[in-house]
Each structure stands twice: as C-alpha cells, then as structure tokens.
Scaffold this motif. Structure first.
Motif, mmCIF file in Angstrom:
data_model
loop_
_atom_site.group_PDB
_atom_site.id
_atom_site.type_symbol
_atom_site.label_atom_id
_atom_site.label_comp_id
_atom_site.label_asym_id
_atom_site.label_seq_id
_atom_site.Cartn_x
_atom_site.Cartn_y
_atom_site.Cartn_z
ATOM 1 N N ARG A 52 15.481 -6.644 5.667
ATOM 2 C CA ARG A 52 14.309 -7.003 4.865
ATOM 3 C C ARG A 52 13.962 -8.451 5.200
ATOM 4 N N LEU A 59 10.262 -4.272 6.016
ATOM 5 C CA LEU A 59 11.496 -3.549 6.302
ATOM 6 C C LEU A 59 11.531 -3.184 7.781
ATOM 7 N N GLU A 65 19.875 -0.712 3.181
ATOM 8 C CA GLU A 65 20.015 -2.129 3.510
ATOM 9 C C GLU A 65 21.469 -2.574 3.347
ATOM 10 N N HIS A 114 7.965 -8.078 1.405
ATOM 11 C CA HIS A 114 9.098 -7.877 2.299
ATOM 12 C C HIS A 114 8.759 -6.818 3.327
#
Length: 179
Positions: free
Chosen positions: A54, A68, A47, A66
């Motif tokens: 996210r 992804l 990330e 969250h």
C-alpha cells in the motif's frame, strides 16, 4: 474468490481500493456484490501476508489515498492459485468464472491447459439436476416447465462451454508444443 480477484486485478495494474471494489463488483455482478466490510479486511490480510503493498498518494482533498500494488510474493501466490484451484473452483460456475477471468495471467500455456482439462473432465461427467425413483429425467420429458427450463438452459450452456474448452485446449496445446 475475493482474494483471487484482488490479486488478479492488482496483477493487471496498481489500483485504489475504490477502483478495485468497482472492478470486483463488475466481475461478480449481481451474484455476489462485494461490501467494504468484506473487501478491506481481505486487503489487510493480503497486505499482512506480504502479497500486496500500500503506497500513500496525495488525495484530491485533504486525505491521502492508498494505491495497492502486487508484490513479487503476491504474483507468485496468484500463479499458484490459478495453477492449482481447489475442486470447488472448478465445479462451481461462479467461482469458475473468477478463475477463468484471470487464467490468462498464468504464464505457461501447458499449466493453463491443465486447469481447463479439469473443467472439461467435470463437464463431461454425466449429471442431472432432477431425479425420481426411476432415475434422471430428460428435459424433453420433464412435465414441470420451469424444471424443463433449468435442464434446457444447463444443456445449452454446457454445450457451448464444452466447444469453447476443446477449441481453447487445441490452441494452448499448440502453443505449449511450439514453446
């Protein structure tokens, strides 16, 4: 290999961390289970590198979950990793299976074939697990039944993989020529 698996699965669809962990565990099986203490730092690194994003989503309880997702940069990185795997990813069977699990995502059949040719060249190089002063031994001549088993199993799996590689390369070469 963990990062490749994360990128590969997120290329297929956005996932919650829990779902991603389950898929990675199913891919690696008993060989190398993935712990949360390993997965979540890897997700955070990807990330921070801009390879995934996210997005908070309301949870069933109070805490948000969250989701992804792969970014365009993440997709490009996945393709690079698949097109140019390091030598250890070609020669180590467990690492090779991770590459192979996602190689279909590489959009160019010629690039896929290049990776398979590297594995083919590795498998066609003569090798033996056990040596003595006189050199490698044939499985049939191995007095130790357990080492004989290792050699016989390795021979059978290599034979099957070589046949599959050659067949798949023929198909990919035809697709590359047509496209």
């Amino acid at each position: 290999m963990l990062e490749l698996a994360i990128l590969g699965f997120l290329h297929e669809e956005p996932l919650h961390g829990y779902d991603l962990r389950r898929r990675i565990a199913a891919l690696s099986g008993h060989v190398k289970p993935v712990a949360e203490s390993t997965l979540y730092p890897a997700i955070k690194r990807l990330e921070q590198a801009g390879l995934l994003s996210r997005t908070p989503q309301p949870g069933a309880a109070a805490a948000p979950r969250h989701v992804l997702s792969l970014t365009d940069e993440g997709r490009a990185d996945l393709f690079r990793r698949l097109a140019e795997p390091p030598e250890q990813d070609i020669t180590n069977e467990n690492r090779w299976f991770t590459v192979l699990a996602f190689l279909r995502h590489l959009p160019d059949p010629a690039a896929q074939a290049t990776v398979l040719r590297r594995r083919l060249a590795f498998l066609e190089t003569p090798s033996s697990f056990f040596h003595d002063a006189s050199g490698p031994q044939r499985a049939e001549d191995m007095p130790d039944p357990f080492r004989r088993g290792v050699l016989l199993i390795a021979r059978a799996t290599t034979k099957a993989e070589l046949a599959w590689l050659r067949e798949t390369l023929t198909t990919l070469d035809a697709a590359a020529s047509a496209g």
